[in-house]
Scaffold this motif. Structure first.
Motif, mmCIF file in Angstrom:
data_model
loop_
_atom_site.group_PDB
_atom_site.id
_atom_site.type_symbol
_atom_site.label_atom_id
_atom_site.label_comp_id
_atom_site.label_asym_id
_atom_site.label_seq_id
_atom_site.Cartn_x
_atom_site.Cartn_y
_atom_site.Cartn_z
ATOM 1 N N TRP A 472 37.042 -18.163 6.865
ATOM 2 C CA TRP A 472 36.332 -17.640 6.266
ATOM 3 C C TRP A 472 34.906 -16.861 5.493
ATOM 4 O O TRP A 472 35.783 -16.540 4.035
ATOM 5 C CB TRP A 472 36.696 -19.367 5.057
ATOM 6 C CG TRP A 472 35.356 -19.987 4.704
ATOM 7 C CD1 TRP A 472 35.153 -20.694 5.709
ATOM 8 C CD2 TRP A 472 33.828 -19.970 4.045
ATOM 9 N NE1 TRP A 472 34.014 -21.460 6.173
ATOM 10 C CE2 TRP A 472 32.908 -20.693 4.897
ATOM 11 C CE3 TRP A 472 33.362 -19.013 2.693
ATOM 12 C CZ2 TRP A 472 31.926 -20.712 4.564
ATOM 13 C CZ3 TRP A 472 31.997 -19.680 2.404
ATOM 14 C CH2 TRP A 472 31.395 -19.895 3.515
ATOM 15 N N ILE A 473 34.304 -17.113 5.750
ATOM 16 C CA ILE A 473 33.020 -16.007 5.455
ATOM 17 C C ILE A 473 33.339 -14.638 5.601
ATOM 18 O O ILE A 473 32.992 -14.003 4.639
ATOM 19 C CB ILE A 473 31.621 -16.144 6.458
ATOM 20 C CG1 ILE A 473 31.414 -17.337 6.030
ATOM 21 C CG2 ILE A 473 30.581 -15.780 6.742
ATOM 22 C CD1 ILE A 473 30.489 -18.357 7.243
ATOM 23 N N PHE A 474 33.960 -14.137 6.994
ATOM 24 C CA PHE A 474 34.188 -12.722 7.028
ATOM 25 C C PHE A 474 35.114 -12.168 5.861
ATOM 26 O O PHE A 474 34.909 -11.217 5.220
ATOM 27 C CB PHE A 474 34.575 -11.794 8.061
ATOM 28 C CG PHE A 474 33.614 -12.632 8.931
ATOM 29 C CD1 PHE A 474 32.990 -11.704 8.972
ATOM 30 C CD2 PHE A 474 34.187 -12.885 10.814
ATOM 31 C CE1 PHE A 474 31.929 -11.997 9.597
ATOM 32 C CE2 PHE A 474 33.371 -12.824 11.529
ATOM 33 C CZ PHE A 474 31.635 -12.272 11.475
ATOM 34 N N HIS A 475 36.300 -13.347 5.187
ATOM 35 C CA HIS A 475 37.090 -13.064 4.351
ATOM 36 C C HIS A 475 36.356 -12.358 2.838
ATOM 37 O O HIS A 475 36.643 -11.157 2.153
ATOM 38 C CB HIS A 475 38.213 -13.985 4.193
ATOM 39 C CG HIS A 475 39.327 -13.350 4.963
ATOM 40 N ND1 HIS A 475 39.271 -13.964 5.943
ATOM 41 C CD2 HIS A 475 40.580 -12.760 5.011
ATOM 42 C CE1 HIS A 475 40.749 -13.833 6.421
ATOM 43 N NE2 HIS A 475 41.295 -12.794 5.905
ATOM 44 N N ILE A 476 35.419 -13.438 2.755
ATOM 45 C CA ILE A 476 34.924 -13.380 1.078
ATOM 46 C C ILE A 476 33.689 -12.472 0.859
ATOM 47 O O ILE A 476 33.329 -11.362 0.032
ATOM 48 C CB ILE A 476 33.749 -15.161 1.660
ATOM 49 C CG1 ILE A 476 34.787 -15.359 0.456
ATOM 50 C CG2 ILE A 476 32.348 -14.109 -0.065
ATOM 51 C CD1 ILE A 476 34.859 -17.056 0.569
ATOM 52 N N LEU A 477 32.974 -11.935 2.822
ATOM 53 C CA LEU A 477 32.174 -10.786 2.918
ATOM 54 C C LEU A 477 33.102 -9.503 2.544
ATOM 55 O O LEU A 477 32.423 -8.254 1.718
ATOM 56 C CB LEU A 477 31.126 -11.735 3.640
ATOM 57 C CG LEU A 477 30.368 -12.211 3.799
ATOM 58 C CD1 LEU A 477 29.311 -11.971 5.528
ATOM 59 C CD2 LEU A 477 28.939 -11.715 2.606
ATOM 60 N N SER A 478 33.827 -9.476 3.009
ATOM 61 C CA SER A 478 34.760 -8.287 3.285
ATOM 62 C C SER A 478 34.980 -7.630 1.867
ATOM 63 O O SER A 478 35.133 -6.863 1.424
ATOM 64 C CB SER A 478 35.621 -8.291 4.081
ATOM 65 O OG SER A 478 35.678 -8.515 5.251
ATOM 66 N N TYR A 479 35.859 -8.809 1.072
ATOM 67 C CA TYR A 479 36.328 -7.991 -0.079
ATOM 68 C C TYR A 479 35.186 -8.001 -1.366
ATOM 69 O O TYR A 479 35.107 -7.001 -1.882
ATOM 70 C CB TYR A 479 37.043 -9.212 -0.982
ATOM 71 C CG TYR A 479 36.987 -9.750 -2.190
ATOM 72 C CD1 TYR A 479 38.511 -9.086 -2.545
ATOM 73 C CD2 TYR A 479 37.269 -10.453 -3.144
ATOM 74 C CE1 TYR A 479 39.154 -8.983 -3.602
ATOM 75 C CE2 TYR A 479 37.075 -10.418 -4.492
ATOM 76 C CZ TYR A 479 38.555 -9.774 -4.658
ATOM 77 O OH TYR A 479 38.915 -9.583 -6.092
ATOM 78 N N GLU A 480 34.520 -8.999 -1.047
ATOM 79 C CA GLU A 480 32.710 -8.742 -1.919
ATOM 80 C C GLU A 480 32.407 -7.337 -1.728
ATOM 81 O O GLU A 480 31.362 -6.419 -2.214
ATOM 82 C CB GLU A 480 31.617 -9.310 -1.878
ATOM 83 C CG GLU A 480 32.045 -10.738 -2.581
ATOM 84 C CD GLU A 480 30.857 -11.524 -2.286
ATOM 85 O OE1 GLU A 480 31.023 -13.221 -2.826
ATOM 86 O OE2 GLU A 480 30.240 -11.927 -1.084
ATOM 87 N N ARG A 481 32.262 -6.248 -0.815
ATOM 88 C CA ARG A 481 31.740 -5.730 -0.101
ATOM 89 C C ARG A 481 32.677 -3.973 -0.722
ATOM 90 O O ARG A 481 32.647 -3.730 -0.896
ATOM 91 C CB ARG A 481 31.265 -5.034 0.981
ATOM 92 C CG ARG A 481 31.052 -4.059 1.731
ATOM 93 C CD ARG A 481 30.925 -3.767 3.238
ATOM 94 N NE ARG A 481 32.217 -3.532 3.907
ATOM 95 C CZ ARG A 481 31.769 -3.227 4.928
ATOM 96 N NH1 ARG A 481 31.138 -3.051 5.954
ATOM 97 N NH2 ARG A 481 33.353 -3.280 5.852
ATOM 98 N N ASP A 482 33.834 -4.519 0.011
ATOM 99 C CA ASP A 482 34.940 -3.121 -0.921
ATOM 100 C C ASP A 482 36.646 -3.523 -1.426
ATOM 101 O O ASP A 482 37.006 -2.355 -1.220
ATOM 102 C CB ASP A 482 35.117 -1.770 0.972
ATOM 103 C CG ASP A 482 35.522 -2.939 1.494
ATOM 104 O OD1 ASP A 482 36.352 -4.635 1.416
ATOM 105 O OD2 ASP A 482 35.685 -2.813 3.319
ATOM 106 N N MET A 483 35.842 -4.577 -1.803
ATOM 107 C CA MET A 483 37.296 -5.399 -2.705
ATOM 108 C C MET A 483 38.820 -5.148 -1.993
ATOM 109 O O MET A 483 39.432 -4.815 -1.843
ATOM 110 C CB MET A 483 37.823 -4.441 -3.564
ATOM 111 C CG MET A 483 36.714 -4.307 -4.904
ATOM 112 S SD MET A 483 35.875 -5.961 -5.476
ATOM 113 C CE MET A 483 37.235 -6.733 -6.390
ATOM 114 N N SER A 484 37.889 -4.868 -0.041
ATOM 115 C CA SER A 484 40.070 -5.166 0.723
ATOM 116 C C SER A 484 40.108 -7.017 0.771
ATOM 117 O O SER A 484 39.299 -7.582 1.295
ATOM 118 C CB SER A 484 39.136 -4.840 1.935
ATOM 119 O OG SER A 484 40.047 -4.659 2.838
ATOM 120 N N THR A 485 41.673 -7.305 0.965
ATOM 121 C CA THR A 485 41.927 -8.130 1.354
ATOM 122 C C THR A 485 42.417 -8.066 2.767
ATOM 123 O O THR A 485 42.235 -9.905 3.071
ATOM 124 C CB THR A 485 42.650 -8.450 0.924
ATOM 125 O OG1 THR A 485 44.111 -7.485 1.415
ATOM 126 C CG2 THR A 485 43.401 -8.719 -1.030
#
Length: 635
Positions: A472-485
């Motif tokens: 879940w941490i990598f999902h959130i950080l990835s989304y916040e950085r480049d709006m990628s799911t």
């Protein structure tokens, strides 16, 4: 009034009885001084007088010997260090973070393409040294001109006097000293070295040996990439580095959120783009409200390890440093690494150093008295000895090599070194860097700062994120950085940092003078009183006798000069000159003498006969009256 009489009367009024000769003056001093010893010399009998003279001379010598030691100790300007502990609200340190890799490989790859092909082909030959691999076909498509500027060579040192040197991309081998050919590289162990030649030609070369081929390859790649990147404009190098919005994923200071906009960007030659929190250049430095991890700086960084330059950066992680506000961060010397896939906690303790200035130590307040041009002043940072040492080295390199090294700021009107414009720059740089004389010149020219703040760090690490929470941490950080799911981050590129004060206790290490003027006077007086029973008044008495002696000397000198003048006058005029009355009387007596012998009157004198010699007038010289005989009386 006669000068000598005036001085004598003045001396008499001052002395009131000591005497007018050195002996009388000395006797008077010994009889009236308060210092023990001299009185006994003049009042005791002959035997005791000699004993007391010897004792007085001995103890006076001891006094002067002790005085010399004390004065020398004072003039050595020794210091003592004291440690004090205080408690106060402190400014949070400036925090500089950089990526261990200076550039994104995807951005800089076109510039390093030929260099990478060369090192890959060289490694293939180094790792598979068989006769079949020495064909010329492997060299096709390689930029051998770039290779020959700074080549890698293999050295066989089994014969120390005639080592065999082999260029990796040459089929002919040369033995230094006898030019012995080598038939094969198989079954032989070689050391890898970097060949550096001066601009004078291949006859003036040196070899930098390494115990490991990995070190040699890294050093060779750094030298070659330095030459290439030195020709790239600064704004292009900044663009090819890691940007703040991509690197800083999350930021929290105390209870206040922050982001990459709270960081100041600088370009660091070793690490590319670096970002400084709380530098204090544009805004007031932040204070820490409380000690503890909850009141410090928390960061989550993305170092994008998959985009590292393979032959330039062998270490992965973030490079960080804690330093004072408005000071330049020298991360290569004072920085620490934070490892990817971990949470690194850094507890900070503060040491404040206060050094005494001249003459107790050769420190400087702001560097204005240092005879080295500070090249880091272009960053508007404060003086530091690291900045001075690097500026000194760069100035020497510009003076000797004719260009500046890529890793240091440039003086005005100077260009960075590269292989095309400065063919022997690497040889010159290597010679200068290994020169003990050059290092000593810079060490002697640079000075420590009188006041300094050092941050002592306690570092602890743990894996982050845990296996249970990484999804879940990598999902959130990835989304916040480049709006990628999709998950675009992984454990190899994520770093979490916690930086905080462990406590508000700070240590101050201050210097104070080990010897002061009060200490010197009391020590001098103690020695004088112990050995001679004297005091300050006794020293005044001694000064008085010296003044009286000088006065007598002046009187004697005046008397001697006057006597010398009179002796010179007598030597010039042996007889005393006659007075007017003596001349008149002598002339009258002389006239009577002429009439008595029937001399012809002067008015009736006839001219002399031809051939007659001229009269002798010396007999008519006027003589003093006391030399005239009885016949010369007028009567």
């Amino acid at each position: 009034m006669n000068l000598k009489k005036y001085l004598v009367r003045a001396l008499h009024r001052l002395q009131k009885g000591p005497g007018y000769t050195y002996k009388e003056l000395l006797v008077w001093y010994c009889d009236n001084t308060n210092t023990h010893g001299p009185k006994r010399i003049i009042k005791e009998g002959p035997k005791k007088k000699l004993i007391w003279f010897f004792l007085t001379l001995l103890f006076a010598s001891l006094v002067f010997w002790q005085w010399g030691i004390l004065i020398n100790t004072y003039l050595s300007y020794n210091v003592t260090s004291s440690l004090s502990i205080g408690f106060k609200t402190m400014k949070f340190p400036a925090v500089t973070i950089c990526n261990a890799n200076p550039f994104k490989y995807s951005e800089v790859k076109p510039l390093l393409k030929e260099l990478d092909k060369l090192i890959e082909a060289a490694l293939e030959r180094i790792l598979q040294p068989t006769p079949g691999n020495s064909s010329d076909n492997e060299s096709l498509g390689l930029d051998l001109e770039l290779w020959n500027q700074i080549p890698l060579v293999l050295i066989d040192e089994h014969d120390k006097d005639n080592p065999i040197i082999l260029d990796i991309f040459e089929t002919s081998q040369t033995a230094v000293g006898n030019e012995t050919a080598m038939d094969s590289r198989a079954n032989k162990k070689y050391k890898l070295a970097v060949k550096l030649c001066s601009h004078q030609g291949p006859e003036n070369c040196t070899y930098r040996n390494f115990s490991s081929a990995a070190q040699a390859v890294t050093e060779w790649y750094i030298l070659q990439s330095t030459s290439i990147l030195s020709k790239v404009p600064l704004h292009e190098r900044i663009r090819m580095g890691y940007q703040a919005e991509d690197m800083i994923l999350a930021c929290l200071y105390g209870a206040e959120p922050c982001n990459y906009k709270n960081f100041t960007q600088i370009y660091h030659p070793d690490h590319g783009n670096c970002y400084i929190f709380n530098w204090g250049m544009d805004e007031e430095a932040l204070n820490s409200s409380n000690p503890g991890a909850e009141f410090g700086l928390k960061l989550i960084l993305d170092i994008s390890q998959q985009d590292y330059i393979p032959y330039l950066s062998s270490a992965a992680g973030a490079r960080l440093m804690l330093h004072q506000q408005k000071s330049f961060p020298f991360l290569k010397d004072q920085g620490i690494y934070a490892m990817a896939g971990t949470e690194t906690s850094i507890g900070v303790l503060v040491d404040e150093l206060e050094r005494m200035g001249y003459p107790y130590s050769d420190c400087t307040v702001n560097g204005s008295d240092v005879p080295v041009q500070n090249l880091y002043s272009q960053y508007n940072t404060s003086y530091s000895i690291q900045a001075c040492l690097r500026s000194c080295f760069q100035n020497h390199m510009v003076e000797i090599c004719g260009c500046g090294h890529y890793m240091f700021p440039l003086p005005q009107g100077v260009n960075y070194c590269n292989n095309e414009d400065n063919p022997g720059w690497a040889y010159c740089y290597s010679s200068l860097r290994s020169s003990i004389k050059q290092r000593q010149i810079c060490i002697d020219s640079c000075k420590e700062t009188c006041n300094d703040t050092q941050y002592k760090m306690t570092i602890s690490m743990a894996d982050w994120p845990s296996e249970a929470s990484e999804d879940w941490i990598f999902h959130i950080l990835s989304y916040e950085r480049d709006m990628s799911t999709n998950v675009t981050l992984d454990r190899n590129g994520i770093i979490k940092l916690n930086i905080y004060f462990q406590e508000y206790n700070y240590r101050t290490i201050s210097e104070s003078a080990a010897t002061t003027i009060v200490w010197l006077l009391s020590s001098l007086g103690g020695q004088f009183g112990f050995w001679m029973g004297g005091s300050v008044l006794c020293l005044i008495e001694f000064g008085e006798i010296i003044i009286d002696s000088l006065w007598i000397t002046v009187i004697n000198v005046i008397s001697w000069c006057k006597g010398l003048k009179q002796r010179r006058a007598r030597a010039r005029y042996p007889d005393a000159p006659p007075t007017v009355s003596e001349l008149v009387e002598a002339h009258t007596n002389l006239g009577f003498q002429h009439e008595a012998v029937g001399a012809v009157p002067r008015a009736q004198a006839l001219p002399p006969e031809p051939g007659t010699p001229p009269p002798n007038y010396d007999s008519l010289r006027v003589q003093p009256l006391d030399t005239l005989g009885p016949d010369s009386d007028a009567d």
